[in-house]
Scaffold this motif. Sequence first.
Motif, mmCIF file in Angstrom:
data_model
loop_
_atom_site.group_PDB
_atom_site.id
_atom_site.type_symbol
_atom_site.label_atom_id
_atom_site.label_comp_id
_atom_site.label_asym_id
_atom_site.label_seq_id
_atom_site.Cartn_x
_atom_site.Cartn_y
_atom_site.Cartn_z
ATOM 1 N N LEU A 103 0.850 -1.190 0.000
ATOM 2 C CA LEU A 103 0.000 0.000 0.000
ATOM 3 C C LEU A 103 0.888 1.243 0.000
ATOM 4 O O LEU A 103 1.678 1.445 0.915
ATOM 5 C CB LEU A 103 -0.924 0.006 1.232
ATOM 6 N N GLN A 104 0.779 2.041 -1.043
ATOM 7 C CA GLN A 104 1.631 3.222 -1.183
ATOM 8 C C GLN A 104 0.854 4.501 -1.491
ATOM 9 O O GLN A 104 1.448 5.555 -1.663
ATOM 10 C CB GLN A 104 2.662 2.996 -2.305
ATOM 11 N N SER A 105 -0.450 4.416 -1.543
ATOM 12 C CA SER A 105 -1.258 5.539 -2.026
ATOM 13 C C SER A 105 -2.030 6.241 -0.914
ATOM 14 O O SER A 105 -3.033 5.708 -0.415
ATOM 15 C CB SER A 105 -2.250 5.037 -3.078
ATOM 16 N N ALA A 160 3.540 -2.136 14.387
ATOM 17 C CA ALA A 160 4.599 -2.434 13.426
ATOM 18 C C ALA A 160 4.104 -2.479 11.989
ATOM 19 O O ALA A 160 4.892 -2.325 11.059
ATOM 20 C CB ALA A 160 5.267 -3.762 13.783
ATOM 21 N N THR A 161 2.814 -2.694 11.797
ATOM 22 C CA THR A 161 2.301 -2.841 10.434
ATOM 23 C C THR A 161 1.402 -1.671 10.045
ATOM 24 O O THR A 161 1.818 -0.764 9.341
ATOM 25 C CB THR A 161 1.535 -4.172 10.289
ATOM 26 N N VAL A 162 0.174 -1.704 10.503
ATOM 27 C CA VAL A 162 -0.827 -0.716 10.101
ATOM 28 C C VAL A 162 -0.440 0.694 10.533
ATOM 29 O O VAL A 162 -0.488 1.637 9.741
ATOM 30 C CB VAL A 162 -2.214 -1.119 10.657
ATOM 31 N N VAL A 163 -0.042 0.852 11.787
ATOM 32 C CA VAL A 163 0.319 2.187 12.291
ATOM 33 C C VAL A 163 1.507 2.741 11.514
ATOM 34 O O VAL A 163 1.495 3.889 11.056
ATOM 35 C CB VAL A 163 0.614 2.141 13.808
ATOM 36 N N SER A 167 3.622 6.507 7.674
ATOM 37 C CA SER A 167 4.533 6.739 6.538
ATOM 38 C C SER A 167 3.810 7.417 5.376
ATOM 39 O O SER A 167 4.446 8.096 4.569
ATOM 40 C CB SER A 167 5.180 5.429 6.074
ATOM 41 N N LEU A 168 2.508 7.243 5.307
ATOM 42 C CA LEU A 168 1.711 7.886 4.260
ATOM 43 C C LEU A 168 1.176 9.256 4.693
ATOM 44 O O LEU A 168 0.421 9.888 3.964
ATOM 45 C CB LEU A 168 0.557 6.967 3.844
#
Length: 167
Positions: free
Chosen positions: A7-9, A81-84, A89-90
């Motif tokens: 997921l980058q958007s 570690a994942t969702v947060v 980062s986005l």
Amino acid sequence: MGVVSRLQSPAAVQSALDEFRELGRTAFLQRYGFSKSRDFLVRDPRTGELCDSKAVVGVAFGYQFRTEGALKPGDFSGGEATVVAKLQSLGFEIVRIGEDWSLDEVQATVASYFEMLRLEAAEARYKKTEFNAELRERLRGRSKSSVELKHQNISSRSEEHTSELQS
């Protein structure tokens, strides 16, 4: 981070947040099979609304990768570690559920409480619900019931202090 790393958007995340707002929390979670977040919420930058972070990421994945569709709860793990990490980062703000009140939040709540007392003493009309709503707007992340509970705590401590002074 697994599949979540794809997921980058930020636009896909915003689309998921928009759908969350349009459907409402319960319908959104039911539609995609997610439960309420236990630890972290993501703030919608357009509205300030707090939304369930794992569900938003799962749905955002579907917006970015339309042919694959939204992720299901079992497709990835949530958490810091994942969702947060991905949402931060986005560029999205994360709120920890049950986070201690900051000094600024407490001071604003005490000031609100004493303003209501002042109005009451002056026999001026006011609505507690309006004070609560205004305070929640300033605090950005506290629920209606948490503000009411904090006001009750202030009232209780104030009454205890008054009793001690009168003894």
